[in-house]
Design a protein around this motif. Structure first.
Motif, short mmCIF file in Angstrom:
data_model
loop_
_atom_site.label_atom_id
_atom_site.label_comp_id
_atom_site.label_asym_id
_atom_site.label_seq_id
_atom_site.Cartn_x
_atom_site.Cartn_y
_atom_site.Cartn_z
N SER A 4 0.83 -1.19 0.00
CA SER A 4 0.00 0.00 0.00
C SER A 4 0.88 1.26 0.00
CB SER A 4 -0.90 0.00 1.24
OG SER A 4 -1.67 1.17 1.28
N TYR A 5 0.77 2.02 -1.06
CA TYR A 5 1.53 3.27 -1.16
C TYR A 5 0.79 4.22 -2.10
CZ TYR A 5 3.34 1.11 -5.46
OH TYR A 5 3.45 0.52 -6.69
N ASP A 6 1.15 5.50 -2.02
CA ASP A 6 0.50 6.51 -2.87
C ASP A 6 1.22 6.70 -4.19
OD1 ASP A 6 -1.65 7.26 -1.10
OD2 ASP A 6 -0.14 8.22 0.16
N GLY A 53 5.13 12.60 4.69
CA GLY A 53 4.81 11.18 4.83
C GLY A 53 6.08 10.39 5.02
N TYR A 68 8.88 3.60 -2.25
CA TYR A 68 7.43 3.48 -2.19
C TYR A 68 6.97 4.48 -1.14
CZ TYR A 68 8.16 -0.88 -4.69
OH TYR A 68 8.53 -1.81 -5.63
N CYS A 69 6.22 5.48 -1.56
CA CYS A 69 5.92 6.62 -0.68
C CYS A 69 4.44 6.72 -0.34
CB CYS A 69 6.38 7.90 -1.34
SG CYS A 69 8.15 7.92 -1.73
N THR A 70 4.19 7.10 0.90
CA THR A 70 2.83 7.36 1.36
C THR A 70 2.78 8.76 1.96
OG1 THR A 70 3.30 6.34 3.49
CG2 THR A 70 2.24 4.95 1.84
N ASN A 72 1.07 11.51 4.57
CA ASN A 72 0.35 11.56 5.83
C ASN A 72 -0.92 12.39 5.65
OD1 ASN A 72 1.16 14.30 6.11
ND2 ASN A 72 3.01 13.69 7.22
N LYS A 81 0.12 15.50 -2.02
CA LYS A 81 -0.55 14.39 -2.72
C LYS A 81 -1.28 14.90 -3.95
CE LYS A 81 -3.63 10.49 -1.90
NZ LYS A 81 -4.35 9.74 -0.87
N HIS A 133 -6.45 5.52 -5.01
CA HIS A 133 -7.14 4.67 -4.04
C HIS A 133 -8.62 5.01 -4.04
CE1 HIS A 133 -3.25 3.50 -2.42
NE2 HIS A 133 -2.92 4.78 -2.43
#
Length: 139
Positions: A4-6, A53, A68-70, A72, A81, A133
């Protein structure tokens, strides 16, 4: 691989001459595989509001470090984002210390953060995958 990542992209690519004249060798950051570092805006790692994030680092043999970045859920994280999703920002950069070098070749170091930047020092450091997502997404 992280499930799971953005977004994902090359934090740094090996064997490419960076704008500072350095070339990162393929295994320079191999020991960083699996490490989690902050994702920040433009190397501003002295202000908590610039933390967007986190990035999970993956060493890819002979190629460099993939991230792999997410994001916050802070205001700055959600703004970033939107910029990435829209394609307004697509470059990445790293801040590393404890560098071991031979002339202009980076042999070893510690990545301390991955940054979203308007233009990166490494010509191969860019976002190549943005995930959407939601209920209508298969990603």
């Amino acid at each position: 691989m992280v499930k799971s990542y953005d977004f994902g992209g090359w934090a740094t690519k090996a064997n490419l001459k960076c704008s500072d004249g350095r070339t990162i060798l393929p295994d320079a950051f191999k020991h960083m595989d699996g490490k989690v570092v902050p994702l920040v805006w433009n190397h501003q790692h002295n202000d908590p509001s610039e933390i967007l994030g986190q990035a999970v680092l993956e060493h890819r043999e002979g190629q460099g470090i993939y991230a792999y970045c997410t994001f916050n859920d802070t205001e700055s994280g959600q703004t970033a984002k939107k910029l990435v999703t829209h394609g307004d920002v697509n470059a990445l950069s790293i801040y590393a210390n404890n560098l071991k070098q031979h002339m202009s070749q980076v042999l070893h170091g510690n990545i301390r953060e991955v940054s979203l930047v308007l233009a990166g020092a490494n010509p191969g450091a860019f976002i190549d995958s943005v995930l959407t997502h939601g209920a209508d997404s298969d990603e």
